[in-house]
Design an enzyme around this catalytic site. Structure first.
Site, PDB file in Angstrom:
ATOM      1  CG  ASP A 104      -0.141  -0.153   2.328  1.00 24.13           C
ATOM      2  OD1 ASP A 104       0.905  -0.357   2.757  1.00 24.13           O
ATOM      3  OD2 ASP A 104      -0.932  -0.267   3.434  1.00 24.13           O
ATOM      4  CG  HIS A 330     -13.749  21.180 -33.846  1.00 25.91           C
ATOM      5  ND1 HIS A 330     -13.568  22.821 -33.979  1.00 25.91           N
ATOM      6  CD2 HIS A 330     -14.324  21.365 -35.301  1.00 25.91           C
ATOM      7  CE1 HIS A 330     -13.323  23.589 -34.498  1.00 25.91           C
ATOM      8  NE2 HIS A 330     -13.544  22.446 -36.125  1.00 25.91           N
ATOM      9  CB  ALA A 390     -20.782  18.344 -44.362  1.00 27.07           C
TER      10      ALA A 390
HETATM   11  C1  UD1 Z   1       4.779   0.087  10.041  1.00 24.67           C
HETATM   12  C2  UD1 Z   1       5.843   0.125  10.931  1.00 24.67           C
HETATM   13  C3  UD1 Z   1       6.985   1.904  11.717  1.00 24.67           C
HETATM   14  C4  UD1 Z   1       6.417   3.015  10.239  1.00 24.67           C
HETATM   15  C5  UD1 Z   1       4.560   2.797   9.527  1.00 24.67           C
HETATM   16  C6  UD1 Z   1       5.368   3.004   7.939  1.00 24.67           C
HETATM   17  C7  UD1 Z   1       6.451  -2.033  12.111  1.00 24.67           C
HETATM   18  C8  UD1 Z   1       5.420  -2.575  13.773  1.00 24.67           C
HETATM   19  N1  UD1 Z   1       5.646  -0.495  12.546  1.00 24.67           N
HETATM   20  O1  UD1 Z   1       3.896   0.233  11.328  1.00 24.67           O
HETATM   21  O2  UD1 Z   1       7.455   1.561  12.552  1.00 24.67           O
HETATM   22  O3  UD1 Z   1       6.320   4.301  10.396  1.00 24.67           O
HETATM   23  O4  UD1 Z   1       5.158   1.111   8.760  1.00 24.67           O
HETATM   24  O5  UD1 Z   1       4.674   3.113   7.471  1.00 24.67           O
HETATM   25  O6  UD1 Z   1       6.702  -2.714  11.261  1.00 24.67           O
HETATM   26  N2  UD1 Z   1       0.844  -6.295   6.870  1.00 24.67           N
HETATM   27  C9  UD1 Z   1       0.944  -8.136   7.168  1.00 24.67           C
HETATM   28  N3  UD1 Z   1       0.313  -8.285   8.247  1.00 24.67           N
HETATM   29  C10 UD1 Z   1       0.741  -8.170   9.366  1.00 24.67           C
HETATM   30  C11 UD1 Z   1       0.616  -6.604   8.996  1.00 24.67           C
HETATM   31  C12 UD1 Z   1       0.754  -6.075   8.571  1.00 24.67           C
HETATM   32  O7  UD1 Z   1       1.149  -8.486   5.791  1.00 24.67           O
HETATM   33  O8  UD1 Z   1       0.585  -8.830  10.027  1.00 24.67           O
HETATM   34  C13 UD1 Z   1       1.047  -5.424   5.941  1.00 24.67           C
HETATM   35  C14 UD1 Z   1       0.478  -4.589   5.710  1.00 24.67           C
HETATM   36  O9  UD1 Z   1      -0.391  -5.209   4.923  1.00 24.67           O
HETATM   37  C15 UD1 Z   1       1.247  -2.933   4.643  1.00 24.67           C
HETATM   38  C16 UD1 Z   1       2.869  -2.806   6.324  1.00 24.67           C
HETATM   39  O10 UD1 Z   1       2.412  -4.511   6.457  1.00 24.67           O
HETATM   40  O11 UD1 Z   1       1.012  -3.135   3.653  1.00 24.67           O
HETATM   41  C17 UD1 Z   1       2.201  -2.196   7.002  1.00 24.67           C
HETATM   42  O12 UD1 Z   1       1.447  -2.207   8.284  1.00 24.67           O
HETATM   43  P1  UD1 Z   1       0.457  -1.439   8.821  1.00 24.67           P
HETATM   44  O13 UD1 Z   1      -0.426  -2.360   9.681  1.00 24.67           O
HETATM   45  O14 UD1 Z   1       0.424  -0.174   7.638  1.00 24.67           O
HETATM   46  O15 UD1 Z   1       2.412  -0.918  10.085  1.00 24.67           O
HETATM   47  P2  UD1 Z   1       1.834   0.295  10.980  1.00 24.67           P
HETATM   48  O16 UD1 Z   1       1.528   0.461  11.822  1.00 24.67           O
HETATM   49  O17 UD1 Z   1       1.704   0.921   9.814  1.00 24.67           O
END
Ligand code: UD1
Ligand code: MG
Length: 419
Positions: A104, A330, A390
């Site tokens: 994402d 156009h 035309a």
């Molecule tokens: C994470 C980081 C944080 C950083 C931030 C940046 C950790 C603990 N924290 O936090 O330090 O500043 O990203 O955006 O890593 N995902 C999985 N499986 C899971 C959880 C997440 O695939 O179990 C994927 C999500 O789909 C996403 C990405 O990992 O693409 C980040 O997960 P997200 O929950 O957004 O992490 P943040 O809390 O934002």
């Protein structure tokens, strides 16, 4: 031992804030799904393997990416560290580098990730983090450095105290690891109170072991923006639009109103072409020099415009080539059409290219003058130097140098309206 370069795309998390029936990862930005954009970046880096960690709404993600990546299932969404642990079987026997990307975070530049990977290799770091300085670091993990600037750990927002909360250097979540160092360290991390395993804890563990950790500060913070809701999706669209339009303007294209000009990424445009407001130019189009496009023009996929072509107000063209100096000034639709040089297509003319089942071609030779409101019922070939009256509906080929008239004769009923 062979050094591998493996990209891991984190794509298992939830996407509730999109308020959508679909996974946020399959929502499109400039015609491409968010997750496809990230895979494309990994492909451009020529990784030996791309692995996508899927979980929530995995079928949708797999349907979009198909066999472009390998898939690893994260059955329970237990954090970024847990997500990466699911890939361990694919890493254990290998050495080299592993790049962690987020499904994402779709507008990161390939060049930025490439720099991160190069630095990781050249500096022989166990982990190289992409970081950023932000005046609004809320919600991000904070980077903790020691007195000499070495990275010691990442503290997540919820674990910050008053002092660490003030830190403006944040974790983008994009990393490059040495495979062996990651495999040996990720086993150390323990769940937090919320039951989640944080990938960020790997950094502290590596630092405790005395392994080398590097941080590379991203130059353009917009690259690391993620999409959680549709407001952010729109914002990223705007950033991408400005990025693309700026590139064209610096290359010599005049764009009168960048806010309403949507040029897809792989479009080529020659010098001194002018693009008027409210114009969209989609994928795989090549536009020559000194052209004039718009306002309100819709140039769909696979169009080729030679130099000095004019596509004017409210014109839609698709899979159409227009040779030197020709004009569609156009209110026209030209689809699946080849237009020669020196042609003028009158206002309101259209190609009837679709019969309900198949698309057919229209060919218009050099120096033709197509009168206003002409229907060209494809497949049809108009020779060179032809004049079409035309209002004609052209259903048969027209030989070179002819005049074609295909309309009802007018009848004037004299004094009819006096009765
Ligand atoms: C994470 C980081 C944080 C950083 C931030 C940046 C950790 C603990 N924290 O936090 O330090 O500043 O990203 O955006 O890593 N995902 C999985 N499986 C899971 C959880 C997440 O695939 O179990 C994927 C999500 O789909 C996403 C990405 O990992 O693409 C980040 O997960 P997200 O929950 O957004 O992490 P943040 O809390 O934002
Ligand atoms: Mg996040």
């Amino acid at each position: 031992m062979k050094k591998d370069k493996i990209a891991i795309i984190m794509a298992a998390g939830k996407s509730e804030a999109m308020n959508s029936k679909k996974s946020k990862l399959v929502h499109k930005l400039y015609g491409k799904e968010l997750v496809s954009r990230v895979v494309e970046t990994a492909e451009k880096l020529e990784c030996d393997e791309i692995i996508t960690v899927v979980g929530e709404q995995k079928d949708q993600v797999i349907e979009v990416l198909k066999d472009r990546t390998k898939y690893v299932l994260q059955e329970e969404i237990l954090g970024t560290g847990h997500a990466l642990m699911q890939v361990l079987p694919d890493l254990e026997s290998k050495s080299g580098q592993v790049i962690v990307l987020y499904g994402d975070v779709p507008i990161i530049k390939k060049e930025t990730v490439e720099k991160l990977v190069d630095r990781n290799r050249n500096e022989r770091e166990s982990a190289t983090l992409l970081t950023a300085f932000s005046d609004n670091p809320n919600g991000y993990g904070r980077i903790i450095r020691n007195e000499v600037g070495e990275i010691k750990e990442i503290v997540e927002e919820i674990d910050t105290d008053e002092q660490t909360r003030q830190i403006k250097e944040i974790n983008s979540g994009i990393y490059c690891f040495d495979i062996e160092a990651l495999v040996n360290t990720i086993k150390d991390i323990k769940p937090h109170e919320n039951g989640q395993l944080y990938l960020t804890d790997v950094i502290k563990s590596m630092s405790d072991k005395g392994l080398k950790i590097g941080g590379m500060i991203v130059e353009d913070n917009t690259e690391i923006l993620g999409v959680n809701d549709r407001v952010q999706l729109e914002l990223l669209g705007r950033i991408l639009r400005m990025r693309i339009n700026t590139m064209h303007m610096l290359n010599g294209v005049t764009i009168e109103d960048s806010d309403t000009t949507y040029i897809y990424e792989d479009v080529k445009i020659g010098k001194d072409t002018v693009i008027h407001p409210n114009t969209t130019i989609k994928s795989d189009c090549v536009i020559g020099e000194d052209c004039e496009i718009g306002p309100n023009a819709y140039i769909r996929e696979k169009c080729k415009l030679a130099d000095k072509v004019k596509i004017g107000n409210c014109v839609e063209i698709k899979k159409t080539s227009v040779a030197y100096g020709s004009k569609v000034p156009h209110l026209s639709y030209m689809g699946d059409c080849e237009i020669g040089t020196g042609v003028n297509i009158g206002c309101g003319s259209i190609t009837c290219n679709y019969d309900g089942a198949n698309k057919h071609k229209t060919i218009i030779g050099d120096d033709c003058f197509v009168g206003s409101n002409t229907n060209l019922v494809a497949p049809v070939k108009v020779g060179k130097n032809v004049l079409i009256a035309a209002g004609s509906t052209i259903t048969e080929d027209v030989p070179d140098d002819s005049l074609a008239i295909a309309r009802e004769r007018q009848v004037n009923k004299i004094d009819w309206n006096k009765k």
